[in-house]
Scaffold this active site. Sequence first.
Site, short mmCIF file in Angstrom:
data_model
loop_
_atom_site.label_atom_id
_atom_site.label_comp_id
_atom_site.label_asym_id
_atom_site.label_seq_id
_atom_site.Cartn_x
_atom_site.Cartn_y
_atom_site.Cartn_z
N ASN A 62 -58.64 -50.78 -0.05
CA ASN A 62 -59.62 -52.03 -0.29
C ASN A 62 -60.74 -51.91 -1.37
OD1 ASN A 62 -61.23 -50.35 1.50
ND2 ASN A 62 -62.40 -52.14 1.93
N GLU A 63 -60.33 -50.81 -2.29
CA GLU A 63 -61.27 -50.63 -3.27
C GLU A 63 -61.74 -51.91 -4.14
OE1 GLU A 63 -59.70 -46.55 -2.34
OE2 GLU A 63 -58.95 -48.88 -2.63
#
Length: 293
Positions: A168-169
């Site tokens: 989920n960067e």
Amino acid sequence: MALAAGLRLARVLLRPNAGPRGAAPGGLGARCFGSPRVLVEPGPAAGVAVVKLKSPPVNCLSLELLTELIISLEKLENDKTFRGIVLTSDCPGIFSAGLDLMEICGRNPAHYVEYWKAVQELWLRLYLSKLVLIAAINGVCPAGGCLIALSCDYRVLADNPKYCTGLNEVLLGIIAPFWFKDTLVNTIGQRAAERALQLGLLFSPAEALQVGIVDQVVPEDQVQSTALSVLAQWMAVPDHARQLSKNMMRKATVDRLVKQRDADIQNFVSFLSRDSVQKSLQAYLEKLKEKKA
């Protein structure tokens, strides 16, 4: 701390301590390692080690934790006693929260270089390990934590709706590097990975199983026992044949990073040094502080 110096220090810190009576004889299999942030224990069967991340509260991948984990894996690889590892967490409800934002926010470029070298080194050691690696995911597992799990050969996730996982960067204003992407694509396919990376998706256990990001979802109290059972199945295969098969499937992915390692570091440092990226990270850290308060 420079990575090379950190590795030397960790090798001193990670000296094996005498384990309980009845532990498997021979090599380090009879002992557990002494380490501030990584615990290595002999498993219930010969040739098995249980590696536990123990850097509370959330097992953030600090430079120190990365260094200790790299050395622990190196020791296990070099000790012919071991053939397989169950990788799990000693922190309740958290497998790993991923990269330590304190390492990549408000620091100097030299520190970013050393930190990213350590992240690369851990992935390289995990992804082509000659050992069987089974992830026993007993808590939340986003971003870098998810990458660690994806780098293993098999993933068992606890059936708790709170225990989400994914890369989920993008939600933090940063992007997953190409080798994060390659690892995800190799696991769940191009289209599912493209959607997951662009939206920063975090999958519930049921969703993670459906998309293939994990291989099995089991009751929370059965995660480690299931992982050990799966490990026994994988260890029943002759090591040389399994290792060559793993190498055949994964070496091209590893070679991409090896050939571009310096460029990947420079890209990471250049991107991280942007004012917009640093402001985004600062804002996220402030939100975390507010939640804790």
